[in-house]
Design a protein around this motif. Structure first.
Motif, PDB file in Angstrom:
ATOM      1  N   GLN A   1      91.139 -20.397  13.274  1.00  0.00           N
ATOM      2  CA  GLN A   1      92.069 -19.318  13.531  1.00  0.00           C
ATOM      3  C   GLN A   1      92.763 -19.636  15.106  1.00  0.00           C
ATOM      4  OE1 GLN A   1      92.532 -16.092  11.881  1.00  0.00           O
ATOM      5  NE2 GLN A   1      94.274 -15.912  13.507  1.00  0.00           N
ATOM      6  N   ASP A   2      93.949 -19.834  15.472  1.00  0.00           N
ATOM      7  CA  ASP A   2      94.531 -19.889  16.589  1.00  0.00           C
ATOM      8  C   ASP A   2      94.128 -21.112  17.136  1.00  0.00           C
ATOM      9  OD1 ASP A   2      95.900 -17.341  16.559  1.00  0.00           O
ATOM     10  OD2 ASP A   2      94.124 -16.524  17.536  1.00  0.00           O
ATOM     11  N   GLY A   3      93.417 -22.162  16.429  1.00  0.00           N
ATOM     12  CA  GLY A   3      92.803 -23.385  17.073  1.00  0.00           C
ATOM     13  C   GLY A   3      91.711 -23.052  18.055  1.00  0.00           C
ATOM     14  N   MET A   4      91.219 -21.918  17.939  1.00  0.00           N
ATOM     15  CA  MET A   4      90.026 -21.685  18.922  1.00  0.00           C
ATOM     16  C   MET A   4      88.780 -21.347  18.695  1.00  0.00           C
ATOM     17  SD  MET A   4      91.427 -21.602  22.079  1.00  0.00           S
ATOM     18  CE  MET A   4      90.382 -20.546  23.128  1.00  0.00           C
TER      19      MET A   4
ATOM     20  N   LYS B   1      99.733 -25.051  23.206  1.00  0.00           N
ATOM     21  CA  LYS B   1     100.415 -23.877  23.395  1.00  0.00           C
ATOM     22  C   LYS B   1     100.031 -22.750  22.614  1.00  0.00           C
ATOM     23  CE  LYS B   1     104.666 -22.222  24.916  1.00  0.00           C
ATOM     24  NZ  LYS B   1     105.925 -21.507  25.169  1.00  0.00           N
ATOM     25  N   GLN B   2      99.851 -23.018  20.983  1.00  0.00           N
ATOM     26  CA  GLN B   2      99.294 -22.136  20.164  1.00  0.00           C
ATOM     27  C   GLN B   2      98.092 -21.382  20.431  1.00  0.00           C
ATOM     28  OE1 GLN B   2     100.827 -24.913  19.619  1.00  0.00           O
ATOM     29  NE2 GLN B   2     101.560 -25.304  17.565  1.00  0.00           N
ATOM     30  N   ASN B   3      97.439 -21.983  21.178  1.00  0.00           N
ATOM     31  CA  ASN B   3      95.933 -21.532  21.634  1.00  0.00           C
ATOM     32  C   ASN B   3      95.947 -20.572  22.477  1.00  0.00           C
ATOM     33  OD1 ASN B   3      94.644 -24.783  22.037  1.00  0.00           O
ATOM     34  ND2 ASN B   3      94.677 -23.615  20.376  1.00  0.00           N
ATOM     35  N   ASP B   4      97.325 -20.108  23.175  1.00  0.00           N
ATOM     36  CA  ASP B   4      97.493 -19.104  24.101  1.00  0.00           C
ATOM     37  C   ASP B   4      96.753 -19.383  25.499  1.00  0.00           C
ATOM     38  OD1 ASP B   4      98.479 -16.878  25.393  1.00  0.00           O
ATOM     39  OD2 ASP B   4      97.886 -15.430  23.893  1.00  0.00           O
ATOM     40  N   VAL B   5      97.050 -20.205  26.194  1.00  0.00           N
ATOM     41  CA  VAL B   5      96.599 -20.534  27.309  1.00  0.00           C
ATOM     42  C   VAL B   5      96.554 -19.587  28.570  1.00  0.00           C
ATOM     43  CG1 VAL B   5      96.902 -22.243  29.460  1.00  0.00           C
ATOM     44  CG2 VAL B   5      97.362 -23.061  27.037  1.00  0.00           C
ATOM     45  N   PRO B   6      97.690 -18.577  28.702  1.00  0.00           N
ATOM     46  CA  PRO B   6      97.311 -17.622  29.736  1.00  0.00           C
ATOM     47  C   PRO B   6      96.142 -16.508  29.234  1.00  0.00           C
ATOM     48  CG  PRO B   6      99.997 -17.790  29.215  1.00  0.00           C
ATOM     49  CD  PRO B   6      98.965 -18.823  28.137  1.00  0.00           C
ATOM     50  N   ALA B   7      95.972 -16.478  27.794  1.00  0.00           N
ATOM     51  CA  ALA B   7      95.027 -15.449  27.405  1.00  0.00           C
ATOM     52  C   ALA B   7      93.739 -16.149  27.574  1.00  0.00           C
ATOM     53  CB  ALA B   7      95.228 -15.235  25.784  1.00  0.00           C
ATOM     54  N   ILE B   8      93.458 -17.411  27.491  1.00  0.00           N
ATOM     55  CA  ILE B   8      92.224 -18.172  27.933  1.00  0.00           C
ATOM     56  C   ILE B   8      92.010 -18.023  28.994  1.00  0.00           C
ATOM     57  CG2 ILE B   8      90.841 -20.443  28.019  1.00  0.00           C
ATOM     58  CD1 ILE B   8      92.832 -21.359  25.566  1.00  0.00           C
ATOM     59  N   GLN B   9      92.790 -18.134  30.065  1.00  0.00           N
ATOM     60  CA  GLN B   9      92.671 -17.968  31.380  1.00  0.00           C
ATOM     61  C   GLN B   9      92.246 -16.589  31.831  1.00  0.00           C
ATOM     62  OE1 GLN B   9      96.524 -20.301  32.563  1.00  0.00           O
ATOM     63  NE2 GLN B   9      95.198 -20.716  34.272  1.00  0.00           N
ATOM     64  N   ARG B  10      92.880 -15.745  31.321  1.00  0.00           N
ATOM     65  CA  ARG B  10      92.627 -14.340  31.606  1.00  0.00           C
ATOM     66  C   ARG B  10      91.124 -13.802  31.314  1.00  0.00           C
ATOM     67  NH1 ARG B  10      97.415 -12.462  29.746  1.00  0.00           N
ATOM     68  NH2 ARG B  10      96.365 -12.230  27.630  1.00  0.00           N
ATOM     69  N   ARG B  11      91.129 -14.590  30.011  1.00  0.00           N
ATOM     70  CA  ARG B  11      89.505 -13.804  29.612  1.00  0.00           C
ATOM     71  C   ARG B  11      88.424 -14.589  30.178  1.00  0.00           C
ATOM     72  NH1 ARG B  11      91.140 -15.491  24.331  1.00  0.00           N
ATOM     73  NH2 ARG B  11      89.487 -17.220  24.403  1.00  0.00           N
ATOM     74  N   MET B  12      88.446 -15.705  30.574  1.00  0.00           N
ATOM     75  CA  MET B  12      87.682 -16.404  31.390  1.00  0.00           C
ATOM     76  C   MET B  12      87.542 -15.750  32.725  1.00  0.00           C
ATOM     77  SD  MET B  12      86.330 -18.819  29.438  1.00  0.00           S
ATOM     78  CE  MET B  12      85.251 -20.186  30.110  1.00  0.00           C
ATOM     79  N   LEU B  13      88.403 -15.305  33.279  1.00  0.00           N
ATOM     80  CA  LEU B  13      88.325 -14.607  34.547  1.00  0.00           C
ATOM     81  C   LEU B  13      87.645 -13.302  34.293  1.00  0.00           C
ATOM     82  CD1 LEU B  13      89.009 -14.686  37.630  1.00  0.00           C
ATOM     83  CD2 LEU B  13      91.278 -13.522  37.035  1.00  0.00           C
TER      84      LEU B  13
ATOM     85  N   HIS C   1      85.829 -11.997  31.798  1.00  0.00           N
ATOM     86  CA  HIS C   1      84.427 -12.022  31.312  1.00  0.00           C
ATOM     87  C   HIS C   1      83.543 -12.894  32.066  1.00  0.00           C
ATOM     88  CE1 HIS C   1      86.141 -10.912  27.069  1.00  0.00           C
ATOM     89  NE2 HIS C   1      86.304 -10.160  28.013  1.00  0.00           N
ATOM     90  N   PHE C   2      83.946 -13.856  32.839  1.00  0.00           N
ATOM     91  CA  PHE C   2      83.028 -14.902  33.377  1.00  0.00           C
ATOM     92  C   PHE C   2      83.148 -15.005  34.770  1.00  0.00           C
ATOM     93  CE2 PHE C   2      83.125 -16.053  28.698  1.00  0.00           C
ATOM     94  CZ  PHE C   2      81.782 -15.527  28.255  1.00  0.00           C
ATOM     95  N   SER C   3      84.270 -14.469  35.485  1.00  0.00           N
ATOM     96  CA  SER C   3      84.619 -14.686  36.852  1.00  0.00           C
ATOM     97  C   SER C   3      84.953 -16.121  37.146  1.00  0.00           C
ATOM     98  CB  SER C   3      83.769 -14.114  37.673  1.00  0.00           C
ATOM     99  OG  SER C   3      83.336 -12.885  37.451  1.00  0.00           O
ATOM    100  N   LEU C   4      85.597 -16.830  35.979  1.00  0.00           N
ATOM    101  CA  LEU C   4      85.849 -18.240  36.472  1.00  0.00           C
ATOM    102  C   LEU C   4      87.316 -18.271  36.639  1.00  0.00           C
ATOM    103  CD1 LEU C   4      83.672 -20.098  33.507  1.00  0.00           C
ATOM    104  CD2 LEU C   4      83.352 -20.099  36.044  1.00  0.00           C
ATOM    105  N   ASN C   5      87.692 -18.784  37.805  1.00  0.00           N
ATOM    106  CA  ASN C   5      89.097 -19.303  38.009  1.00  0.00           C
ATOM    107  C   ASN C   5      89.677 -20.324  37.298  1.00  0.00           C
ATOM    108  OD1 ASN C   5      89.369 -17.194  40.333  1.00  0.00           O
ATOM    109  ND2 ASN C   5      87.852 -18.242  41.415  1.00  0.00           N
ATOM    110  N   SER C   6      90.978 -20.365  37.382  1.00  0.00           N
ATOM    111  CA  SER C   6      91.376 -21.669  36.462  1.00  0.00           C
ATOM    112  C   SER C   6      92.845 -21.977  37.087  1.00  0.00           C
ATOM    113  CB  SER C   6      91.245 -21.219  34.982  1.00  0.00           C
ATOM    114  OG  SER C   6      92.230 -20.223  34.417  1.00  0.00           O
ATOM    115  N   GLU C   7      93.282 -23.067  36.701  1.00  0.00           N
ATOM    116  CA  GLU C   7      94.734 -23.344  36.765  1.00  0.00           C
ATOM    117  C   GLU C   7      94.998 -24.510  35.766  1.00  0.00           C
ATOM    118  OE1 GLU C   7      95.807 -25.910  40.086  1.00  0.00           O
ATOM    119  OE2 GLU C   7      93.702 -26.127  40.552  1.00  0.00           O
ATOM    120  N   VAL C   8      96.575 -24.505  35.347  1.00  0.00           N
ATOM    121  CA  VAL C   8      96.801 -25.555  34.530  1.00  0.00           C
ATOM    122  C   VAL C   8      97.138 -26.856  35.509  1.00  0.00           C
ATOM    123  CG1 VAL C   8      98.884 -26.384  33.060  1.00  0.00           C
ATOM    124  CG2 VAL C   8      97.946 -24.094  32.902  1.00  0.00           C
TER     125      VAL C   8
END
Lengths: 216, 123
Positions: free
Chosen positions: A147-150, A176-188, A190-197
């Motif tokens: 599902q969603d490749g995730m 793209k289909q993995n929804d990169v912004p959603a991954i970044q948002r979730r990691m921030l 739920h886990f307080s992890l910062n990220s950048e592409v």
């Protein structure tokens, strides 16, 4: 420019069972090379690659950091891949310790807060859910992401915060289909992890991303 | 490949096996010695990450008694070289690692440990 590690010892027979380095591999190598100075500065001691496949990514990190300055651990759920990783290490005269394992499972609890560089180029292609499960350990498992490749990525994402050292970084390949912004948002959230592409490019039908996460 | 540096980081992760599951015990092993480049900074930096007793016991099991039973306060070059050898130059090629708690067997073949669990063993 650092050369791509030598994998000329791997044959088309090997690539029937193990993912052959392709555009997604090369964008990851490019992202790591772009960060070479940053990575050396952090003086990493433990590198862990999940789903090492042919082994070229860990071999490349070893060429960035120097073979004797860190421990290179590599897991893959496919035992053919673990063998290829070991052969690639020997071909490039470096040390990688490959293990056949599910994600980072056997390193819990010993690697809690210890991993300085964590790398995952996951099976990211959206497929029916079953395919990600039944394909595990085979060549299908190298790309089938459910599902969603995730399906597989999500399992690892829930462990990243626990694994990373305080100065640790995590590189993830996504499309793209993995929804990169959603991954970044979730990691921030739920886990307080910062990220950048750190890198993105189109390769054929795929729009590839390399996302870098840290605890800063 | 399994070297003692990696063995020191592995624990049994079978279902419900959460205590006394480290370190894994070696069984019927074949070892090979391969030289590795000595990097004292790396060895020194790795020291605090080690479970010392587990390392000493594993080294003894492999017939190496060059390390003291307690981490020394004075870190000299000879100690670092011995530790380098124990951590990085002994390769376990064949055999198995066994959980001291649940007795799960993790086989090692061609230098690679198989840490996978069967469906019903996954926690």
């Amino acid at each position: 420019m650092l050369p791509t590690p030598d994998y000329s010892h791997l044959s088309s027979k090997d690539f029937e069972d193990v993912y052959e380095p392709a555009e997604d591999t090369f964008i990851l190598l490019d992202a790591l090379e772009q960060d070479a100075h940053f990575l050396r500065e952090r003086k990493p001691k433990i590198c862990l690659e999940i789903g090492s496949g042919s082994g070229v990514v860990s071999a490349f990190v070893s060429s960035i950091l120097g073979g004797s300055s860190a421990l290179y651990l590599a897991t893959d759920i496919n035992q053919h891949a673990s063998q290829c990783t070991l052969r690639t290490a020997r071909q490039n005269k470096i040390q990688i310790d490959p293990l056949t394992a599910h994600l980072s499972d056997p390193f819990s609890p010993r690697l809690e807060n210890q991993v300085d560089i964590l790398i995952f180029n996951p099976p990211y292609v959206p497929t029916p859910k079953d395919e990600a499960i039944t394909g595990q350990g085979t060549i299908t498992g190298a790309w089938a992401g459910g599902q969603d490749g995730m399906s597989i990525t999500d399992v690892l994402l829930s462990k990243v915060q626990t694994l990373l050292s305080n100065t640790g970084v995590f590189y993830l390949v996504a499309i793209k289909q993995n929804d990169v912004p959603a991954i970044q948002r979730r990691m921030l959230e739920h886990f307080s992890l910062n990220s950048e592409v750190v890198l993105q490019r189109r390769a054929g039908r795929e729009h590839l991303f390399v996302i870098k996460f840290d605890k800063a | 490949m399994v070297r003692l540096i990696t063995h020191n980081l592995l624990a049994c992760h079978a279902k419900n096996c959460t205590s006394n599951n480290f370190p894994l015990q070696f069984k019927d092993i074949e070892i090979e010695l391969r030289e590795a480049e000595f990097n004292p900074d790396f060895i020194r930096g790795f020291l605090p990450k080690l479970e010392w007793k587990a390392l000493i016991d594993a080294a003894k099991q492999l017939g190496d008694t060059s390390l003291p039973s307690e981490q020394p306060e004075m870190i000299d070059d000879e100690f670092l070289k011995n530790l380098h050898h124990v951590l990085l130059e002994i390769h376990i090629e064949e055999g198995a690692m066994i959980c001291p708690n649940c007795q799960h067997v993790y086989p090692i073949s061609n230098g690679i440990p198989n840490m996978l669990l069967a469906e019903h063993e996954i926690g």
